[in-house]
Every structure is written in C-alpha cells, then in structure tokens.
Design a protein around this motif. Structure first.
Motif, PDB file in Angstrom:
ATOM      1  N   PRO A 232      42.417  37.484  41.270  1.00  0.00           N
ATOM      2  CA  PRO A 232      42.547  36.319  40.636  1.00  0.00           C
ATOM      3  C   PRO A 232      42.904  36.752  38.902  1.00  0.00           C
ATOM      4  N   MET A 233      43.675  35.698  38.299  1.00  0.00           N
ATOM      5  CA  MET A 233      43.831  35.757  37.124  1.00  0.00           C
ATOM      6  C   MET A 233      42.793  35.040  36.373  1.00  0.00           C
ATOM      7  N   THR A 234      41.999  35.260  35.189  1.00  0.00           N
ATOM      8  CA  THR A 234      41.054  34.680  34.709  1.00  0.00           C
ATOM      9  C   THR A 234      41.014  34.415  33.366  1.00  0.00           C
ATOM     10  N   ASP A 235      41.562  35.676  32.517  1.00  0.00           N
ATOM     11  CA  ASP A 235      41.669  35.391  31.300  1.00  0.00           C
ATOM     12  C   ASP A 235      43.168  35.095  30.881  1.00  0.00           C
ATOM     13  N   MET A 236      43.550  33.913  30.629  1.00  0.00           N
ATOM     14  CA  MET A 236      44.703  33.448  30.410  1.00  0.00           C
ATOM     15  C   MET A 236      45.313  33.598  29.032  1.00  0.00           C
TER      16      MET A 236
ATOM     17  N   HIS B 112      49.155  37.817  29.573  1.00  0.00           N
ATOM     18  CA  HIS B 112      50.714  38.305  29.309  1.00  0.00           C
ATOM     19  C   HIS B 112      50.776  39.747  28.898  1.00  0.00           C
ATOM     20  N   ARG B 113      49.855  40.340  28.590  1.00  0.00           N
ATOM     21  CA  ARG B 113      49.859  41.661  27.851  1.00  0.00           C
ATOM     22  C   ARG B 113      49.527  42.891  28.860  1.00  0.00           C
ATOM     23  N   HIS B 114      49.348  42.313  30.189  1.00  0.00           N
ATOM     24  CA  HIS B 114      49.086  43.287  31.315  1.00  0.00           C
ATOM     25  C   HIS B 114      50.201  43.200  32.235  1.00  0.00           C
ATOM     26  N   SER B 115      50.290  44.540  32.776  1.00  0.00           N
ATOM     27  CA  SER B 115      51.059  44.495  34.186  1.00  0.00           C
ATOM     28  C   SER B 115      52.439  43.755  33.789  1.00  0.00           C
ATOM     29  N   ILE B 116      53.010  42.865  34.984  1.00  0.00           N
ATOM     30  CA  ILE B 116      54.328  42.183  34.671  1.00  0.00           C
ATOM     31  C   ILE B 116      54.011  40.900  34.671  1.00  0.00           C
ATOM     32  N   ALA B 117      52.978  40.386  33.970  1.00  0.00           N
ATOM     33  CA  ALA B 117      52.568  38.939  33.845  1.00  0.00           C
ATOM     34  C   ALA B 117      53.476  38.140  32.949  1.00  0.00           C
ATOM     35  N   ARG B 118      54.146  38.753  31.984  1.00  0.00           N
ATOM     36  CA  ARG B 118      54.915  37.864  31.212  1.00  0.00           C
ATOM     37  C   ARG B 118      56.214  37.038  31.941  1.00  0.00           C
ATOM     38  N   LEU B 119      56.388  37.741  33.434  1.00  0.00           N
ATOM     39  CA  LEU B 119      57.325  37.008  34.332  1.00  0.00           C
ATOM     40  C   LEU B 119      56.739  35.476  34.458  1.00  0.00           C
ATOM     41  N   TRP B 120      55.185  35.332  34.232  1.00  0.00           N
ATOM     42  CA  TRP B 120      54.780  33.850  34.707  1.00  0.00           C
ATOM     43  C   TRP B 120      54.619  33.262  33.675  1.00  0.00           C
TER      44      TRP B 120
ATOM     45  N   LEU C 176      32.418  35.381  45.599  1.00  0.00           N
ATOM     46  CA  LEU C 176      32.873  36.654  45.728  1.00  0.00           C
ATOM     47  C   LEU C 176      34.480  36.934  45.012  1.00  0.00           C
ATOM     48  N   VAL C 177      34.327  37.824  44.122  1.00  0.00           N
ATOM     49  CA  VAL C 177      35.771  38.259  43.542  1.00  0.00           C
ATOM     50  C   VAL C 177      36.283  39.571  43.887  1.00  0.00           C
ATOM     51  N   THR C 178      37.383  39.566  44.563  1.00  0.00           N
ATOM     52  CA  THR C 178      37.962  41.079  44.964  1.00  0.00           C
ATOM     53  C   THR C 178      39.361  41.365  44.305  1.00  0.00           C
ATOM     54  N   THR C 179      39.525  42.618  44.018  1.00  0.00           N
ATOM     55  CA  THR C 179      40.407  43.217  43.328  1.00  0.00           C
ATOM     56  C   THR C 179      40.871  44.615  43.932  1.00  0.00           C
ATOM     57  N   GLY C 180      41.846  44.735  43.547  1.00  0.00           N
ATOM     58  CA  GLY C 180      42.579  46.251  43.981  1.00  0.00           C
ATOM     59  C   GLY C 180      42.815  47.127  42.541  1.00  0.00           C
ATOM     60  N   LEU C 181      42.499  48.354  42.594  1.00  0.00           N
ATOM     61  CA  LEU C 181      42.458  49.026  41.467  1.00  0.00           C
ATOM     62  C   LEU C 181      43.823  49.523  40.994  1.00  0.00           C
ATOM     63  N   HIS C 182      44.663  49.374  42.212  1.00  0.00           N
ATOM     64  CA  HIS C 182      46.026  49.690  41.909  1.00  0.00           C
ATOM     65  C   HIS C 182      47.095  48.589  41.801  1.00  0.00           C
ATOM     66  N   ASP C 183      46.476  47.462  41.535  1.00  0.00           N
ATOM     67  CA  ASP C 183      47.318  46.235  41.485  1.00  0.00           C
ATOM     68  C   ASP C 183      48.367  46.174  40.454  1.00  0.00           C
ATOM     69  N   SER C 184      49.720  46.295  40.776  1.00  0.00           N
ATOM     70  CA  SER C 184      50.621  46.226  39.705  1.00  0.00           C
ATOM     71  C   SER C 184      51.035  44.852  39.382  1.00  0.00           C
ATOM     72  N   ARG C 185      50.542  43.652  39.915  1.00  0.00           N
ATOM     73  CA  ARG C 185      50.828  42.536  39.464  1.00  0.00           C
ATOM     74  C   ARG C 185      49.519  41.747  38.438  1.00  0.00           C
ATOM     75  N   VAL C 186      48.386  41.911  39.048  1.00  0.00           N
ATOM     76  CA  VAL C 186      47.378  41.236  38.393  1.00  0.00           C
ATOM     77  C   VAL C 186      46.328  42.294  38.154  1.00  0.00           C
ATOM     78  N   HIS C 187      46.269  42.561  36.423  1.00  0.00           N
ATOM     79  CA  HIS C 187      45.215  43.769  36.253  1.00  0.00           C
ATOM     80  C   HIS C 187      44.020  43.517  36.778  1.00  0.00           C
ATOM     81  N   PRO C 188      43.151  44.508  37.302  1.00  0.00           N
ATOM     82  CA  PRO C 188      41.711  44.356  37.951  1.00  0.00           C
ATOM     83  C   PRO C 188      40.854  43.729  36.582  1.00  0.00           C
TER      84      PRO C 188
END
Length: 713
Positions: free
Chosen positions: A587-591, A595-603, A638-650
């Motif tokens: 998930p994204m939680t810190d809105m 936009h400072r992480h990964s490719i999130a400025r696209l959103w 339950l919150v799940t994440t992947g440490l290699h996520d290139s879309r949403v930073h863990p």
C-alpha cells in the motif's frame, strides 16, 4: 511471513546487499518491537535499527501463525488457494500470422512462461504447441543471487521467428532485454538495459525494433530509440526525446506495416493522451490527438490507415478513423458500453469494452452499413489485458486480435473459471474454446448488485457466492475494491476470490469511483480534491452489505493492493469499526512524501502534488499515515510489502504498521507486517509465495471472525 533471500533497498540496480539482521546479534529479538520514531527510518531498509525492527515483526508474524487456533485456519486456506492457483492460466494473445503467443502459467507452475501455438482454420494445432521462453532457462540457473527470474514483457517479430523479451529478478521489474531466435532456440548477443515496462515495435524485416528506454535506468525521462540487431545499445539512435530528464511523459510506439511511420502515444498522467505520427527519417511530427482530457488508443491497419478508440469528447469512448488532413470519422459512436481498445484491419474491426463490470466484444464490418454487433459471450467475464504497466493513460489494453477478417481470439475468464483462449467466429455466430487448462465452469453463483452512495449515485457490485445460497444469507464476507487510475474492477478470474468462495464464503467486488466502470467521468470524480469520495464509496458498499443482512462488521473483511492498499489503510484509520480484519498489500500510506520515492510522481494526476500548498491541504486530510487516531480499537490488520518493489516503496508499509502499533488501544489485537525479501509489487509473484501470503491473510480474517463469534456467545 518471510522467505529466504537478500534484502534490498528499492530502486537500485545493485543486488549485493545483506540479509536484514545478518550483522545484528539482536536482530531477531522479538522484544525489539517499539523503537523510538527517531531511531527508525523506514526509507532506509539497510539501517541496523530498521533491520532489527523488521526482524522483530517477522518473528511476531511467525508466532501468530503458530498459534494452535490459527494453524488449522491457515492450513484450510492454503489448500483452497493452492487449488485455485494451480489451475493454470492463458494470457492475452499476440498474433503473428498463424502463430499465437501468450504468457501462460502452466498448472502447478511457479512463474509464467511464453507459449507459442499454431492455428489453422480457426483452431489450435495442439501437437505444435511449445513453451518458447521459460525464464529459468534463459538466466544462469534461472536466478540472480538466488532470486528467481520472471518475464516482464515480450514482443514477437512480424513473422514470429524472433522474440524480444524482458526478464527481471525478485519482482523488481527492472528488465534486461534479450532476443530469442525461435528457429534455433538460441539467445542473440543483444542485451538492452533501461527497458522497464517496455513498448516495442519491430521493423518489417525483423532486423531491429523501436523501443522505449530510460537512460541510466532512471525513474523518469522515457524516450524512444531504434535498435538494430547485432549493434551495441550505446549506438542506438534517439527517435523520440523525453521532454526533460525527469519528465513524466510516457511514450509508447507502434510502427506502420510498411515501416515508414511511427505512431507514438504520449501519456501525461492518467487522464490524457497525445497521439502523433512520426516520420523517423525526417523527424516530422503530425499530431493526431492533441493534449486533451481524454484517453486514446490508436492502431495502424494493414494499408496504414489509423483507427482506434478515444474518449476525447466521449467519456465512455468512441471508435474513430483519424486522418491528419480530414480529422476524425466516427465509426462507432459513444454509448453506455465503455470502450477500451480495438483490433483493426482495413475491412473489419473487433472492439473491446465493458458494461456492468463485465467485458464485451463487438464486431464492425467497415464494408457494410450495419451497426456493431456484440459477441454471445458466456458472461459475466473478462477479456485479459497485456502485462500491466504503471504509467499509461491510454485505454486499458484488453486484448482481442484478428485470426481472420471475421474471427477473433482473446483470453477469457469468469469468476469461476481460470483464463483460457477463446475465439469468436462472427460468420457462424459462436464463441468457442481454442485452448484451456480448465474445461468446466465450476458452480459459483455470480450476481450483479449495487449500493447507494451518499451523494445519490449507484455503485456497481459483483457478488460471488457458493451455489444455492439465497441472496442476503449471512456469510463471512470479503470485500475488494481498487478505485484509481481509471482501472476498472471486473468479473475476471481471481485465485483469491475462487478460494474464498470454495471455502463457503461470500466475495464482493465493488466498482467504486476512481475506476472507469462507468467511463472517464467515474474516474474523474475520484481524483484530486474528490479523493475522499473513493473511500466513502467503499464505506457505502460495506454499509449496504451490513444493512442487507449479508454480514455484520464482525464477519466483514477487506483487502486491497497497491492503490487498493491505500484504500484499505484509509479504511483502517477512518472507519476502524467497520471491518473485522483488513489486508493491505503493497500500500501507499504516506501521501505527503509518496512522490519522492520510486516512480510515484507518475501518479500525481490522481493523488495530487504534496509540494503544491493547495493540494497539500486535501492530501493531508486523507493520507492514512497522518490520520492514525490515538488509542483506537483497530480491526485485525495485515500489511504486506516486497523489499524490491520498484513502484511503491516499502517505507509506506513499515511506517504505517509502526504507527498503528503505537496507537492501538488493545495490545493483543494483531497488527502484523509481512515482508517478502525476494518480492516486489506482486507482478508474476511466484505461486508458492502468493499462496503463502494470501493464506496468512485468510487466517487473519477467519481468526477475527472466530473472535467475533466468541464475544457474541
């Protein structure tokens, strides 16, 4: 929930990082749970404090799953999920002459492979079906530092003899491109980097291709280059330049059959698409669709005409012929069928669209003065899209392709039946199976319904239940929604939904605003300052289920992934008593800093720009991390994440779980974090790890329901 593999700070190409906790003797200490916020930087996954905290969360999750009352719940869920995942799936087709290429998950397999099928007379020649690309066979031992490879994308050459493909590791989607000669089985020497989510168009002779490229593997600044086979990548000439090195424009490319013109779509955000004709010899550009509030997806016919779908001036979409000198000729006018894409030829078209959360396919004969006719599909169901990308505002590319002028091929699934290849013979008026792993339609009841929104609109829903259950019968209920980027929730096969219903429960899919279930306007009502409407739609659906007697808050769970994970986290903090349990995946939680992480400025076109003071005010009002109530009675989470996520930073998952733990009023209420050290955003997640994660979520849901029953008795 931890699987072996290296930790990795996202968005780096260096895989040689260390395992969390490997250098800290106390890293697995389960008591190291509540570090002071100043000691924990969730953006630095390699910091000793962060690694220590993550290791403690891992130990906490394993302890929860080992509980005697939880173990059998998880075992039941794992059996159902294993069966649902193991049925196999056939992907969206790419047609090259008599060959059909698809990305398939074979029954019981961990990853997708690329399969080539031969057709004749509208049927598949099964004895010629071959797996032509297995990622485990095209890398050293199929791994990179122990991490499995996955197919990110693939593009066959015009005659089907060559296959350009991208592989990545650990779910990172950081592709390395290669070319496979299907005549010899050999991989050519060409290697291309910076090809994340690549768009690619082969030259007519198969001696090279135009492709999208990120210089230096940057997050932004996407451009188009030309690669000729056998030449080093640094010699590839630039064909379409990025507006600037950090530009958000997202160009993709298609080439005319004669190789003379390029059709370049440029997405800017998720609401508008430009389309240009480009002469690569002269650099001359001819605009077909100027910057506008609307999405478009155009294609070349065999003679070079340009036909496609656009929502410019038609929020539900219309089919047009685009002529630079004459403007647009409307071929299929706008209706209540929300159009997605079209397979084109000079004489006939196959059009894809959706209505009532189900896909539809239309046929138009350009030689006859007749309206478009619809296929007799075994609905409700779903036409599969090509591999997902995170930045396009073109129409969602649900794929139907011509096998002949009057026969189409597509991947079809229903909520009960896994994806299979189907064909529509227009002349004979029949839809039939071309290739399938699962031949029968299992007995699952699918009902269309709706909920009233607080502003008077109707929110469409699909309700999946075991057979012979009267409507409104109380059952443990799992609610799912997405609500973003104009991406619709549909009647597609979901392993998770199938498993949940097979366990005897109810699964509900809500078509809330932010998606495109009812056209572009439905999307626009859920973006920018209207973002809260997305969350309110979810609560209205949940309220309708409860009011109708389908469940109560103690037997209602929620899950969502990515943007849907943001939705789930917002529900946890805004309406903590509405759900018994919640699973938020990647998930994204810190809105305020997303936009400072990964490719999130696209959103930012959907979520707003936190650096703009006007946007920041309403973003802060919905940002889950910044609205965690103190001493709240949260649902089980339950919150799940992947440490290699290139879309949403863990960091989004880490920071949110830490904030919930600090604010919860009941220390024994599960607030759990699952970390996949070899995973990313979840695209082509290995089957075993998918089952492991979702079985953990099911166990949490069922445990919360049991807790509710115990308190009532």
């Amino acid at each position: 929930m931890v699987l072996a593999g290296p930790a990795m700070t996202p968005d780096t190409t260096n895989p040689d990082t260390t395992n969390p906790g490997a250098t800290d003797p106390d890293a697995t200490d389960p008591d190291a749970t509540d570090l002071d916020p100043t000691d924990l930087d969730p953006t630095d996954l390699d910091a000793p404090r962060t690694r220590q905290w993550l290791a403690a969360r891992e130990a906490e999750l394993e302890t929860y799953l080992a509980r005697p009352d939880v173990r059998p719940l998880r075992a039941r869920a794992e059996r159902a999920l294993t069966a649902a995942v193991g049925r196999g799936a056939l992907g969206a087709p790419q047609v090259r002459g008599r060959w059909i290429f698809t990305a398939d998950r074979l029954p019981g397999a961990e990853h997708r492979v690329v399969v080539r099928r031969s057709t004749t007379g509208g049927h598949v020649q099964e004895h010629l079906t071959r797996v032509v690309l297995d990622p485990s066979r095209h890398t050293q031992d199929g791994t990179q530092d122990g991490a499995p490879a996955a197919v990110d994308w693939f593009h066959p050459s015009p005659d089907g003899s060559l296959l350009a493909f991208g592989l990545s590791h650990s779910g990172s989607e950081q592709s390395l491109a290669s070319v496979l000669d299907l005549r010899t089985g050999q991989v050519l020497p060409d290697r291309l980097t910076g090809v994340r989510h690549a768009s690619l168009a082969w030259l007519p002779g198969g001696d090279g291709f135009y492709y999208s490229h990120y210089p230096g593997n940057r997050h932004y600044g996407r451009e188009i280059r030309l690669h000729l086979l056998g030449t080093p990548q640094h010699e590839d000439p630039l064909t379409w330049a990025a507006c600037d090195p950090d530009g958000l424009d997202w160009p993709d490319v298609e080439l005319s059959p004669d190789g003379r013109l390029l059709l370049v779509h440029v997405s800017a955000g998720w609401s508008g698409t430009e389309a240009h004709l480009l002469d690569p010899r002269t650099g001359e550009r001819t605009p077909l669709v100027a910057a506008a509030d609307g999405k478009s997806r155009l294609h070349f016919t065999e003679s070079g005409a340009v036909i496609g779908v656009t929502s410019v001036g038609a929020p539900c979409g219309q089919v047009v012929r685009a002529d630079p000198g004459r403007g647009w000729q409307v071929l299929v006018p706008e209706s209540d069928l929300v159009l997605d894409d079209v397979s084109v030829s000079d004489d006939t078209l196959f059009v894809t669209g959706e209505r009532d959360m189900s896909s539809h396919i239309g046929f138009l004969d350009l030689r006859a003065d007749q309206p478009m006719r619809l296929a007799p599909l075994p609905g409700p169901g779903h036409v599969a899209a090509l591999l997902p990308t995170p930045g396009q505002s073109v129409m969602r590319n649900r794929v139907v392709r011509h096998l002949s002028p009057t026969t189409a091929v597509f991947s079809w699934s229903t909520p009960a039946r896994s994806p299979y290849l189907a064909a529509w013979d227009v002349t004979r008026g029949r839809v039939y199976d071309l290739a399938a792993w699962e031949r029968d339609e299992p007995p699952i009841t699918v009902r269309r319904s709706h909920a009233g929104a607080g502003d008077g609109r109707e929110i469409p829903m699909l309700v999946l239940e075991p057979p012979d259950v009267p409507p409104g019968t109380p059952l443990p209920t799992l609610l799912h929604a997405y609500g973003g980027f104009g991406l619709s929730s549909t009647a597609a096969y979901s392993e998770l939904a199938r498993a949940w219903v097979d366990l005897g429960h109810r699964y509900v899919i809500a078509g809330i605003r932010g998606g495109r279930e009812r056209g572009d306007a439905w999307h626009r009502e859920g973006i920018g300052p209207g973002r809260q409407r997305v969350f309110d739609d979810l609560y209205d659906v949940a309220g309708a289920l409860i009011a109708g007697g389908a469940c109560d808050p103690g037997t209602l769970a929620l899950w969502g992934s990515s943007n849907g994970g943001l939705l789930a986290c917002a529900a946890v903090v805004q309406r903590p008593s509405l759900f018994a349990a919640v699973h938020a995946a990647v998930p994204m939680t810190d809105m305020l800093t997303y936009h400072r992480h990964s490719i999130a400025r696209l959103w930012m076109s959907d979520f707003g720009d936190p650096d703009d003071p006007a946007d920041r005010e309403w973003i802060a009002a919905y940002s889950p991390l910044h609205n965690v109530p103190e001493r709240a009675r949260f649902p089980a989470v339950l919150v799940t994440t992947g440490l290699h996520d290139s879309r949403v930073h863990p960091m989004h998952a880490i920071a949110f779980v830490r904030a919930l733990r600090a604010a919860r009023a009941e220390p024994d209420r599960p607030i759990l974090l699952g970390t996949d050290r070899d995973g990313g955003h979840g695209v082509d997640k290995p089957s075993g790890r998918y089952v492991h994660e979702r079985a953990t979520a099911f166990a949490l849901f069922l445990d919360a329901f049991d807790r509710h029953r115990r308190t009532r008795t």
